[in-house]
Design a protein around this motif. Structure first.
Motif, PDB file in Angstrom:
ATOM      1  N   THR A  69      -0.415  -3.753   4.893  1.00 16.44           N
ATOM      2  CA  THR A  69       0.215  -2.453   4.672  1.00 16.44           C
ATOM      3  C   THR A  69       0.193  -1.678   5.992  1.00 16.44           C
ATOM      4  O   THR A  69      -0.470  -2.081   6.947  1.00 16.44           O
ATOM      5  N   PRO A 105      -2.900   2.360   1.339  1.00 18.95           N
ATOM      6  CA  PRO A 105      -1.722   3.212   1.514  1.00 18.95           C
ATOM      7  C   PRO A 105      -1.821   4.552   0.801  1.00 18.95           C
ATOM      8  O   PRO A 105      -1.125   5.507   1.160  1.00 18.95           O
ATOM      9  N   GLN A 111       1.387   7.387   7.412  1.00 19.07           N
ATOM     10  CA  GLN A 111       2.470   6.625   6.802  1.00 19.07           C
ATOM     11  C   GLN A 111       3.729   6.765   7.675  1.00 19.07           C
ATOM     12  O   GLN A 111       3.855   7.706   8.444  1.00 19.07           O
TER      13      GLN A 111
END
Length: 483
Positions: A69, A105, A111
């Protein structure tokens, strides 16, 4: 994984050798995945560009793919292939991926979206993983290297001056005290004051605001020296131009007069900017675009007239204009913004302490080139600057740049003992505490000069970052000593 030496992503992206097997390691910036193929953008900090890793989800397995991720750390082995997409010559066809560290996440704050610089300051321990701060860190390193290169090539010696000192070089009193005395009940003298004789150094001590005074001692033996170290100022200022902890570059040169000093400073600044352009092109192009995008969000009257790359070329391509402070005051006093009271600080006449708006007007509007002002009124300058024969001015010089104003300040130093002690007395600087400094004027004094360049101010100019807190890894400002 079997033994295979890691290759930096910078080297991989520069390679034309498709078909070779490589091992890369880094952090995931983004991942796009379908049933048959996954595209992973990997970055290891060696370059601003990401390496595209192409992986087969079915071959790697569902568990491995789940762990990959944004923010997770990977080791990827695979074969270099000609890239099918635009933007880079090669991509990596993964044969094996090992996940070193995962990043939830739901909790990982970086992000793949735009984050404000204010938010990133709150997570300064992670912000270097962004493109912006990766570019700033690499640029900062290159400029550090260039500073040492410049002076080494010219026969200067690097001198480490004290971080803990008993003097306040500027005489401004904005210092951080260093003590081991208990704050709640410090020992007292008979007169009721704090008894510093019982402190660690047996006297008042503080963190240094400058290495200059000790640098002068070395210059009067080694001729040409420079310091490059941390300095501290306890100025309670929450502006985009101030830090409580920052790095200073301070050369001191025996047998240099004010003109020699200006020549060296101009050569130095041009050398540093040229080095950055030659060695940090990709990072500067990114920062140039970033600064242009930021500029579009500002009000029309606040936008920069030059882009970042234009400003850097502006410095390289122009001889610096040199003029006395007295002439600059007349130019400013008669300027349209001054007459129409557009300046926040209206110039009334000689003796005014110039502000950034005045400095920028001279550079950007009047001369349209970098400017060196010299021979300032002695009342607005430090005690150690050489007094001129007019008894009104000192042999000081400031270098002014577009977008930022003053970037370098320096002077010829007062080498005459009688003049120096007279000035110190007028400014209430106790000669008995500065006996060691005065000794250099008693024993073999010589004409000498020097200047100071705040390193973060330089990085701010070269990177185009609007706030000085964004060009040092962990800014120290009023109310903020996190990390």
């Amino acid at each position: 994984m079997a033994e295979l030496k890691r290759t930096q992503i910078k080297a991989v992206l520069a390679s034309d050798e498709t078909g070779t097997e490589v091992l890369v390691k880094g952090w995931v910036r983004t991942k796009r995945e379908s049933k048959n193929v996954a595209f992973i953008a990997l970055n290891d900090g060696s370059v601003i560009h990401n390496l595209q890793v192409v992986a087969d989800p079915q071959a790697l397995g569902e568990e491995t793919m789940r762990l990959i991720t944004t923010g997770s750390c990977l080791a990827v082995r695979g074969t270099l292939s000609e890239s099918q997409g635009a933007g880079q010559k090669v991509e990596l066809l993964a044969s094996d991926i090992e996940v070193y560290g995962t990043a939830d996440p739901e909790k990982y704050p970086l992000q793949p979206k735009k984050h404000s610089l204010e938010f990133l300051r709150e997570i300064a321990h992670l912000r270097v993983r962004t493109n912006t701060f990766g570019a700033v860190y690499r640029l900062r390193h290159a400029l550090i290297f260039a500073v040492h290169n410049f002076f080494n090539e010219r026969g200067f010696y690097n001198v480490h001056t004290p971080i803990i000192t008993g003097s306040d070089a500027e005489g401004a009193g904005e210092t951080f005290r260093v003590t081991t005395l208990p704050f709640d009940n410090p020992p007292r003298t008979d007169e009721g004051g704090i008894d510093y004789k019982k402190d660690f150094f047996e006297k008042e001590a503080n963190l240094t605001v400058s290495g200059q005074l000790e640098g002068e001692l070395a210059a009067l033996a080694l001729s040409n020296i420079y310091t490059f170290g941390p300095t501290f100022r306890a100025e309670n200022s929450n502006t985009s131009r101030h830090l409580a902890e920052f790095w200073m570059i301070e050369p001191e040169m025996a047998f240099y007069d004010l003109q020699d000093n200006m020549d060296l400073a101009e050569d130095f600044l041009k050398y540093l900017i040229r080095y950055a352009l030659d060695n940090c092109a990709d990072d500067l192009l990114f920062l140039d675009k970033r600064a242009a995008d930021e500029d579009k969000l500002k009000a029309a009257n606040e936008r920069s007239e030059m882009g970042l790359m234009e400003r850097l070329q502006f410095v390289l391509e122009n001889e610096f204009e040199r003029l006395p402070y007295t002439e600059a005051i007349e130019i400013l006093r008669n300027s349209k913004p001054n007459k129409k009271k557009k300046f926040n600080y209206v110039i009334e006449g000689w003796g005014a302490d110039l502000q950034s708006e005045h400095e920028r007007y001279l550079v950007e509007k009047h001369f349209k080139k970098p400017v060196i002002l010299f021979n300032y009124p002695k009342e607005i300058k430090a005690f150690y600057m050489r007094q001129n024969d007019d008894n009104k001015t000192v042999a000081a010089m400031d270098i002014l740049f577009p977008g930022i104003g003053e970037i370098v300040g320096g002077s010829q130093r007062e080498e005459r003992l009688d003049k120096l002690t007279e000035r110190m007395e007028a400014m209430h600087i106790p000669a008995e505490e500065m006996w060691w400094y005065l000794d250099t004027r008693r024993f073999g004094t010589a004409p000498h000069s020097g200047f100071g360049l705040g390193f973060e101010r330089l990085v701010q100019f070269v990177s185009g970052m609007g706030n000085i807190r964004d060009v040092i890894p962990f800014p120290r400002t009023p109310g903020n000593a996190e990390f």
